[in-house]
Design a protein around this motif. Structure first.
Motif, PDB file in Angstrom:
ATOM      1  N   VAL A 243       0.834  -1.204   0.000  1.00 11.08           N
ATOM      2  CA  VAL A 243       0.000   0.000   0.000  1.00 11.08           C
ATOM      3  C   VAL A 243       0.863   1.247   0.000  1.00 11.08           C
ATOM      4  N   ASP A 244       1.941   1.234   0.799  1.00  7.72           N
ATOM      5  CA  ASP A 244       2.840   2.391   0.848  1.00  7.72           C
ATOM      6  C   ASP A 244       3.482   2.653  -0.508  1.00  7.72           C
ATOM      7  N   ASN A 245       3.797   1.589  -1.242  1.00  7.91           N
ATOM      8  CA  ASN A 245       4.432   1.740  -2.550  1.00  7.91           C
ATOM      9  C   ASN A 245       3.431   2.086  -3.642  1.00  7.91           C
ATOM     10  N   GLY A 246       2.152   2.107  -3.292  1.00  4.44           N
ATOM     11  CA  GLY A 246       1.127   2.451  -4.278  1.00  4.44           C
ATOM     12  C   GLY A 246       0.586   1.203  -4.950  1.00  4.44           C
ATOM     13  N   LEU A 247      -0.739   1.149  -5.045  1.00  2.00           N
ATOM     14  CA  LEU A 247      -1.357   0.001  -5.693  1.00  2.00           C
ATOM     15  C   LEU A 247      -1.148   0.082  -7.204  1.00  2.00           C
ATOM     16  N   THR A 248      -1.055  -1.056  -7.841  1.00  2.00           N
ATOM     17  CA  THR A 248      -0.854  -1.111  -9.293  1.00  2.00           C
ATOM     18  C   THR A 248      -2.167  -0.775  -9.994  1.00  2.00           C
ATOM     19  N   ARG A 249      -2.254   0.441 -10.498  1.00  2.00           N
ATOM     20  CA  ARG A 249      -3.508   0.885 -11.099  1.00  2.00           C
ATOM     21  C   ARG A 249      -3.713   0.356 -12.512  1.00  2.00           C
ATOM     22  N   ALA A 250      -2.663  -0.258 -13.067  1.00  2.00           N
ATOM     23  CA  ALA A 250      -2.792  -0.777 -14.427  1.00  2.00           C
ATOM     24  C   ALA A 250      -3.854  -1.869 -14.510  1.00  2.00           C
ATOM     25  N   VAL A 251      -4.093  -2.568 -13.399  1.00  2.00           N
ATOM     26  CA  VAL A 251      -5.052  -3.673 -13.414  1.00  2.00           C
ATOM     27  C   VAL A 251      -6.401  -3.238 -12.834  1.00  2.00           C
ATOM     28  N   TRP A 252      -6.590  -1.961 -12.604  1.00  2.00           N
ATOM     29  CA  TRP A 252      -7.860  -1.510 -12.059  1.00  2.00           C
ATOM     30  C   TRP A 252      -8.955  -1.646 -13.111  1.00  2.00           C
ATOM     31  N   GLU A 253     -10.151  -1.832 -12.610  1.00  2.00           N
ATOM     32  CA  GLU A 253     -11.284  -2.012 -13.510  1.00  2.00           C
ATOM     33  C   GLU A 253     -12.548  -1.489 -12.831  1.00  2.00           C
ATOM     34  N   ARG A 254     -13.616  -1.517 -13.582  1.00  2.00           N
ATOM     35  CA  ARG A 254     -14.912  -1.130 -13.034  1.00  2.00           C
ATOM     36  C   ARG A 254     -15.399  -2.273 -12.151  1.00  2.00           C
ATOM     37  N   VAL A 255     -15.602  -1.968 -10.857  1.00  2.00           N
ATOM     38  CA  VAL A 255     -15.889  -2.997  -9.862  1.00  2.00           C
ATOM     39  C   VAL A 255     -17.313  -2.832  -9.343  1.00  2.00           C
ATOM     40  N   ASP A 256     -18.041  -3.942  -9.315  1.00  2.00           N
ATOM     41  CA  ASP A 256     -19.370  -3.963  -8.702  1.00  2.00           C
ATOM     42  C   ASP A 256     -19.168  -4.066  -7.190  1.00  2.00           C
ATOM     43  N   LEU A 257     -19.102  -2.911  -6.525  1.00  2.00           N
ATOM     44  CA  LEU A 257     -18.800  -2.878  -5.092  1.00  2.00           C
ATOM     45  C   LEU A 257     -19.878  -3.585  -4.281  1.00  2.00           C
ATOM     46  N   SER A 258     -21.124  -3.500  -4.719  1.00  3.84           N
ATOM     47  CA  SER A 258     -22.220  -4.152  -3.992  1.00  3.84           C
ATOM     48  C   SER A 258     -21.991  -5.661  -3.925  1.00  3.84           C
ATOM     49  N   ARG A 259     -21.602  -6.251  -5.058  1.00  2.00           N
ATOM     50  CA  ARG A 259     -21.362  -7.694  -5.080  1.00  2.00           C
ATOM     51  C   ARG A 259     -20.112  -8.058  -4.281  1.00  2.00           C
ATOM     52  N   VAL A 260     -19.059  -7.243  -4.400  1.00  2.00           N
ATOM     53  CA  VAL A 260     -17.812  -7.522  -3.676  1.00  2.00           C
ATOM     54  C   VAL A 260     -18.068  -7.543  -2.173  1.00  2.00           C
ATOM     55  N   LEU A 261     -18.809  -6.567  -1.663  1.00  2.00           N
ATOM     56  CA  LEU A 261     -19.068  -6.507  -0.222  1.00  2.00           C
ATOM     57  C   LEU A 261     -20.006  -7.625   0.226  1.00  2.00           C
ATOM     58  N   SER A 262     -20.978  -7.959  -0.613  1.00  2.00           N
ATOM     59  CA  SER A 262     -21.871  -9.074  -0.260  1.00  2.00           C
ATOM     60  C   SER A 262     -21.090 -10.377  -0.155  1.00  2.00           C
TER      61      SER A 262
END
Length: 401
Positions: A243-262
């Motif tokens: 986390v301190d070194n920064g997350l790799t944003r190259a693999v970021w995507e549109r995330v269904d947060l509702s499903r992830v939390l469920s």
């Protein structure tokens, strides 16, 4: 190191300020000299073109005017002298001035030994040489130079004081980060030292012939328990470093947060049941964010695990809902003793534990800093509140369409 950093900052600032002040002083003095010289030459050219103007200039100035003119005939004889500011009775001086100005190719120039500037204009039947006393200009330039130097010296010391204050102000975050790093290393060493000590002690006891098989089995169980705690601590440290070194944003995507939390809440339901708690989830559907699904799930797991460990018997509320047009809020609220104001301010610090006894259940005070780092990398923030018998942790994140 911090003292050297402050000193280096001050030296750099003062070097820049010194160069700027010297440039300003030079520009002001040089422009003043050039302006006075240009004005003097303009008047001299006018006088050389019409020497009779000297009387007009003298009347306008209300006294003597530091100009005079010599009109020269075809045979380099002095035909007329005009100007009342100087003593022009010394023929030897006039002849020397005439000789010096006629023998030079430049129509304009200065005679430093006489403190004079000349301007020569030649016509078909005569030559007129206008002279100006430059001692007044030199005095004016000297006054301007002294004033600029005094202002420059005063400005230098003012900027020196400001640079000291700025150095202290700007180095403070570095100093705080350095202190935090040292504290982090100290705390990490301490947390690793404790289970290592237990492992080494139990390993030595296992080698002793004074204990039977049952006792040695207990020593083995202790070693395994401490090893698992160490593995958890090391994994948390690695997560924190990532986390301190920064997350790799190259693999970021549109995330269904509702499903992830469920999905993240499902494994905790039996754990809550075993602890005598009930997990009430209220997940608003259709909320999407941009980021890493794995890391967002990690945030939910940290908050749910903390609520399970430190909750009084009762219901724990796990919610996700929209806030405004472009934000959503994750909240985990558990009943329990209120968290003090000091603890609310420090609870996201690394290795901080409001209750020192929490380390016995595998808590090292790294979960919330990890969650804070992940929320920050996703453009959000995390905070805690304590009111109405509930301690609530909130995570606010920007949403996407």
């Amino acid at each position: 190191m911090l003292k050297k950093l402050r000193l280096r900052f001050i030296l750099i600032i003062m070097a820049i300020v010194t160069v700027m002040l010297l440039a300003i002083v030079f520009t002001v003095v040089h422009s003043t000299r050039k302006n006075l010289e240009a004005e003097s030459l303009r008047i001299m050219e006018s006088i050389a073109a019409d020497p009779m103007q000297l009387g007009t200039y003298t009347e306008e100035q209300g006294g003597d005017f530091p100009f005079f003119a010599l009109q020269i005939g075809r045979h380099n004889e002095i035909m007329a002298i005009s100007g009342g500011h100087f003593d022009l009775s010394d023929e030897t001086v006039l002849e020397d001035l005439l000789l010096r100005t006629l023998n030079t190719e430049q129509p304009e120039g200065e005679l430093p030994e006489y403190h004079l500037r000349y301007c020569r204009r030649i016509t078909w039947d005569s030559c007129t040489i206008a002279f100006a006393d430059i001692r007044g200009e030199d005095k004016t330039v000297a006054r301007v130079t002294r004033a600029c130097v005094l202002i420059g010296v005063a400005s230098f010391f003012i900027f020196l004081l400001i640079s000291f204050l700025l150095a202290r102000l700007l180095v403070k975050p570095v100093e705080a980060s350095w202190a935090q790093q040292r504290q982090f290393i100290s705390d990490a060493s301490h947390e690793l030292k404790t289970p290592l000590t237990v492992i080494l002690t139990n390993a030595e006891l296992m080698q002793s012939p004074d204990y039977d098989a049952e006792a040695k089995e207990q020593f083995s169980d202790n070693i395994l328990t401490m090893a698992k705690q160490m593995r958890g601590l090391v994994e948390d440290l690695l997560d924190l470093a990532r986390v301190d070194n920064g997350l790799t944003r190259a693999v970021w995507e549109r995330v269904d947060l509702s499903r992830v939390l469920s999905d993240a809440a499902l494994p905790f339901e039996p754990l809550y049941f075993e602890s005598g708690l009930e997990l009430d989830s209220f997940i608003e559907p259709g909320i999407f964010v941009r980021g890493s699904a794995d890391h967002l799930r990690r945030v939910a797991e940290i908050l749910l695990d903390n609520a399970r460990k430190y909750s009084d018997p009762g219901h724990v509320r796990f919610c996700l809902q929209r806030q405004g047009k472009n934000q959503c809020v994750i909240s985990v609220a558990n009943p329990g003793a209120p968290i003090s104001r000091d603890d609310l301010q420090n609870i996201f610090k690394r290795f901080y534990r409001a209750d020192a006894a929490r380390s016995r259940d595998g808590s090292y005070g790294l979960g919330l800093p990890i969650a804070q780092g992940i929320a920050g990398e996703h453009g959000g923030r995390i905070w805690a509140a304590s009111a109405g018998g509930f301690n609530t942790f909130y995570v606010c994140l920007p949403t996407t369409a």
